[in-house]
Design a protein around this motif. Structure first.
Motif, short mmCIF file in Angstrom:
data_model
loop_
_atom_site.label_atom_id
_atom_site.label_comp_id
_atom_site.label_asym_id
_atom_site.label_seq_id
_atom_site.Cartn_x
_atom_site.Cartn_y
_atom_site.Cartn_z
N ALA A 77 -5.94 34.27 -48.40
CA ALA A 77 -5.93 33.19 -47.41
C ALA A 77 -6.63 31.95 -47.93
O ALA A 77 -6.14 30.82 -47.75
N GLU A 78 -7.75 32.12 -48.60
CA GLU A 78 -8.50 30.97 -49.13
C GLU A 78 -7.73 30.29 -50.27
O GLU A 78 -7.68 29.07 -50.34
N LEU A 79 -7.15 31.07 -51.16
CA LEU A 79 -6.37 30.49 -52.25
C LEU A 79 -5.13 29.77 -51.73
O LEU A 79 -4.70 28.77 -52.31
N SER A 80 -4.57 30.26 -50.63
CA SER A 80 -3.39 29.63 -50.04
C SER A 80 -3.69 28.23 -49.52
O SER A 80 -2.81 27.38 -49.46
N LYS A 81 -4.93 27.98 -49.14
CA LYS A 81 -5.32 26.64 -48.69
C LYS A 81 -5.20 25.64 -49.83
O LYS A 81 -4.89 24.48 -49.62
#
Length: 116
Positions: free
Chosen positions: A19-23
């Motif tokens: 989820a964080e990398l997708s940001k």
């Protein structure tokens, strides 16, 4: 109990990392999310817990067959969102369509003699 906590922490960290990398990059997030990391972790946990390769093989086979109807979600959600439908409605419709496809594939596989 410690072992269960370790499993939960590792698996949770994986989801949060995606989820964080997708940001930062939807490509990297999509790449990581599309990898069968959760399935691989589940297979590791299952084997470590049971030492039963047959159960792992059954899990892998079940995952294979159930990936097919899950693709409905990844087709319908972006189509509904791009058509302007509200996020929550799009998510609800996509999840409902996917659930329906799961039901249908399980019936088809049962009819064909495939045991899940």
């Amino acid at each position: 109990m410690i072992y269960t906590i370790i499993k939960v922490v590792i698996t949770s960290l994986l989801v949060v990392a995606i989820a964080e990398l997708s940001k930062r990059s939807s490509l990297i997030g999509a790449l990581l999310a599309s990898l069968p990391l959760t399935s691989v972790l589940a297979m590791f946990w299952l084997y470590i817990d049971t030492q039963d390769a047959g159960k792992v093989a059954d899990l892998a086979s079940g995952i294979f067959w159930l990936v097919i109807p899950s693709l409905v979600f990844f087709v319908s959600l972006p189509l509904l969102l791009k058509s302007g439908l509200n996020f929550y409605l799009s998510m609800g419709f996509s999840l409902s369509a996917t659930a329906g496809c799961y039901f249908i594939i399980v019936l088809i596989l049962k009819y064909c003699g495939v045991k899940l």
